[in-house]
Design an enzyme around this catalytic site. Structure first.
Site, mmCIF file in Angstrom:
data_model
loop_
_atom_site.group_PDB
_atom_site.id
_atom_site.type_symbol
_atom_site.label_atom_id
_atom_site.label_comp_id
_atom_site.label_asym_id
_atom_site.label_seq_id
_atom_site.Cartn_x
_atom_site.Cartn_y
_atom_site.Cartn_z
ATOM 1 N N GLU A 1 -6.966 1.996 5.766
ATOM 2 C CA GLU A 1 -8.139 2.005 6.617
ATOM 3 C C GLU A 1 -8.318 0.690 7.467
ATOM 4 O O GLU A 1 -9.433 0.496 7.783
ATOM 5 C CB GLU A 1 -9.513 2.005 5.704
ATOM 6 C CG GLU A 1 -9.381 3.680 5.152
ATOM 7 C CD GLU A 1 -10.469 4.055 4.154
ATOM 8 O OE1 GLU A 1 -11.407 2.687 3.929
ATOM 9 O OE2 GLU A 1 -10.677 5.093 3.700
ATOM 10 N N GLU B 1 -7.158 10.832 1.554
ATOM 11 C CA GLU B 1 -8.495 10.491 0.877
ATOM 12 C C GLU B 1 -9.560 11.552 0.989
ATOM 13 O O GLU B 1 -10.420 11.336 1.917
ATOM 14 C CB GLU B 1 -9.062 9.094 0.917
ATOM 15 C CG GLU B 1 -7.975 7.922 0.545
ATOM 16 C CD GLU B 1 -8.766 6.591 0.216
ATOM 17 O OE1 GLU B 1 -9.816 6.650 0.385
ATOM 18 O OE2 GLU B 1 -7.993 5.632 0.211
#
Length: 679
Positions: A20, A89
């Site tokens: 991320e 995710e």
């Protein structure tokens, strides 16, 4: 070297570099872009022979697959048509923070998100988290992230199956698996079925297909026509048709079993060992600098760089001299204003507590303002600054600070900033330096013994011995009677607790509407309560006979009310209608699925059996799991269900008139059952 990659016959099919970073890359300018390129090249040059992914990285180089993280990824498109659409995710819930309510995600919405992803060309989906966990010791992130990382996962942090989330997702993936040969044969063909209504069809041949029918509106149910046949679609749901004809699963229709209670350790299913009568020892922490580890500086030091994360605690101590005046012996009243980057602080004047300040997860900084009285002559000010987890996300998180940055004393006439005064520092508490958490000091003379354990005192260590609950199941430590601190069992660090920090009293809902876009604030429970009072104690930490419990209490609590518990049974229930679809795993190609019967299924945890059935009604029962009510149409089928289920680890009961008879012809009937599993 260990031959773990798939091309070597091992289990690893993907590798990841960074995580991320794309969410924070903007803060680093050109350097951020260069770093992404360097990280990708470094990873690929390792020649692992499996694909590399970068999560949430829109500018990932061609050699690396950019993937999606989030609550929904159906509208995600990779940055190259040569890259597969991957969801690394999928948040099944959200993390827990001290002072906040407990977030949860309805399984209907979670299943909807997964079905939409595969409906729209998704290839790979991973749950975060599928198995909840525990951040033992001081490993929890921050600021103020709780010790439990249960995350509302399908398998909770104790290893128990969380129903109906686990069962509904199991059925969802069975349905998707039935479509597999179509999903890998072609890209989907999109068909509009009306406003916010659509189908995606996967064709293997012109007459052989699988379909997903979606109603992504969040208000209205709908009837749609597909291939000349009518289908009912609840709002915010997806129906899966592995043969383009039969609906074998709808994301909004939950027919899997449920478990009662909001946690694994509900009152009626646990064995509790209270510590009320056990002998206790205690050690009162001295306020301020208490050992030879102190040092001085003429400024206020940032806490993380000072402690190097060796302790949550840093003492700040200074002296103030109040000159004598005409009104001798009259205390001088001042306003003490302390500014802190976080996360919490206890303040003492002349070794007496005067205030406690703290922040929250979204803003750990705080200002503490208190009226204080100083005596004539020398006065001491001691500030115990407390960390509650290191910042672990966001741009520049590695240099985010903590601790006291401003100390001001003021009266009606003027104010004085003490930030550049000489301060004496000590990293950690005296009890930490002594090692009071260690088993080797269990019988040390430093511990005070007495008939009555002192309660509601700050900066105090407690210890006692206890016998664990019988059985082999996981053990929970209940710290609801305590304030804020840390706990150890047999020298193993359980984690941080903060039972006195309660969440706001409003904003929660027991029946959160799954329809519509989910975020971490949408569905909350336990408003007005601590975020966490139960703490996971692995059985592997415990031994037969007596075990050692040590606590350091920072604010004040009552240790005599602490208890240990283990789950000795499980209440479960299910409610299935004759109009519900048959079990997903009974579907076979070229067979009329609608002619098969729905079934009510119950299954215990591994090693347990069904020992009792407390409710069984066929007709029009109502109510939720654990609180079923007989309807106006009722047939008592307790004996039938008892015969089918008791003594077994699981049972399946078809919903048919042949099985039960028909208590009310012409009325749509359902079967509701509540049962109990135990060892």
């Amino acid at each position: 070297d260990e031959k773990l990659f798939a091309t070597q016959g091992g289990p690893i099919i993907l590798a990841q570099v960074e995580n991320e970073y794309g969410n924070v890359e903007w803060a680093y300018g050109v350097s951020g872009k260069l770093y992404v390129k360097w990280a990708a090249e470094t990873a690929v040059n390792l020649n692992t022979t499996v694909p590399w992914v970068m999560c949430a990285q829109e500018d990932a180089p061609d050699s690396v697959i950019n993937t999606c993280n989030g609550f929904y990824c159906d509208r995600f498109t990779p940055n190259s048509p040569s890259k597969p659409k991957m969801w690394t995710e999928n948040y099944v819930g959200w993390f827990l923070a001290f002072g906040y309510p407990v977030p949860y995600r309805p399984v209907e919405d979670l299943a909807f998100a997964v079905a939409r992803f595969f409906e729209t060309g998704g290839t790979f989906q991973n749950y975060y988290m599928y198995f909840g966990g525990t951040n033992f010791g001081r490993t929890a992130g921050g600021p103020l992230v709780a010790t439990s990382y249960d995350y509302d996962a399908p398998i909770d942090e104790y290893g128990f199956i969380s129903q109906p989330k686990w069962g509904h997702l199991r059925d969802l993936h069975k349905a998707i698996k039935h479509c597999e040969e179509f999903l890998v044969s072609a890209d989907p063909t999109h068909l509009s079925l009306g406003p916010k209504l659509e189908a995606h069809v996967y064709y293997k041949t012109s007459n052989d297909c699988a379909a997903f029918l979606a109603n992504y509106g969040n208000n209205s149910d709908a009837n749609v026509t597909f291939n000349g046949k009518s289908y009912f679609l609840p709002a915010w749901s997806v129906s899966i048709l592995p043969d383009c004809k039969n609906v074998i699963f709808n994301t909004a229709k939950v027919v899997s079993q449920k478990t009662t209670g909001s946690t694994a350790f509900t009152h009626s299913t646990v064995q509790v060992n209270s510590l009320e009568s056990d002998p206790w020892g205690w050690y009162k922490e001295k306020v301020g600098i208490g050992n030879n580890h102190s040092f001085a500086a003429h400024r206020l030091l940032e806490q993380i760089n000072t402690t190097k994360d060796t302790s949550d605690f840093l003492w700040y101590t200074t002296r103030i001299n109040v000159e004598e005046n005409i009104q001798k012996r009259k205390p001088k009243e001042l306003q003490l204003i302390i500014g802190s980057l976080g996360h919490a602080a206890l303040v003492f004047v002349n070794k007496k507590p005067v205030g406690f300040g703290y922040g929250n997860h979204d803003d750990a900084s705080f200002t503490l303002s208190k009226k204080i009285h100083l005596k004539q002559g020398n006065n001491t000010v001691d500030i115990l600054s407390m960390m509650v987890g290191l910042q672990n996300y966001g741009p520049w998180f590695d240099i985010s600070g903590a601790g006291v940055f401003s100390v001001i004393f003021s009266d009606l006439k003027n104010s004085k900033n003490f930030s550049s005064t000489e301060w004496i520092y000590q990293v950690g508490l005296e009890g930490e330096h002594l090692g009071l958490d260690k088993v080797s000091l269990e019988n040390s003379s430093m511990w005070i013994q007495g008939d009555s354990v002192p309660a509601d005192q700050s900066l105090i260590w407690y210890k006692t011995s206890f016998s664990p609950p019988e059985g082999r199941g996981p053990v929970s430590l209940n710290l609801s009677s305590m304030g804020k601190g840390q706990a150890w069992v047999n020298g193993k660090h359980v984690g941080r607790y903060w039972s006195s920090y309660r969440s706001p009293s409003t904003g929660c809902s027991d029946n959160c509407d799954y329809r519509g876009t989910y975020d971490s604030w949408k569905c909350l429970k336990k408003c007005g309560q601590p975020a966490q009072v139960l703490y996971n104690i692995p059985r592997s930490w415990l031994k037969p006979g007596k075990n050692l419990l040590v606590l350091h209490e920072e604010l004040g609590g009552d240790p005599s009310k602490i208890s240990f518990s283990t789950r000795s049974g499980q209440k479960m229930c299910a409610h299935v209608s004759e109009s519900d679809p048959p079990p997903v795993d009974t579907w076979t190609p070229n067979k009329d699925f609608s002619s098969q019967e729905p079934s009510l299924r119950l299954n215990c945890e591994q090693g347990w059996t069904i020992t009792a059935v407390s409710f069984a009604s066929f007709g029009t029962p109502t109510g939720d799991c654990g609180a079923f009510i007989k309807g106006s149409c009722h047939l008592d089928v307790l004996s039938i269900v008892h015969q089918e289920c008791v003594g077994k680890s699981g049972c399946s009961i078809p919903i048919t008139m042949a099985k039960f008879g028909d208590p009310c012809p012409g009325v749509r009937k359902s079967l509701a059952v509540e049962a109990f599993c135990s060892v």
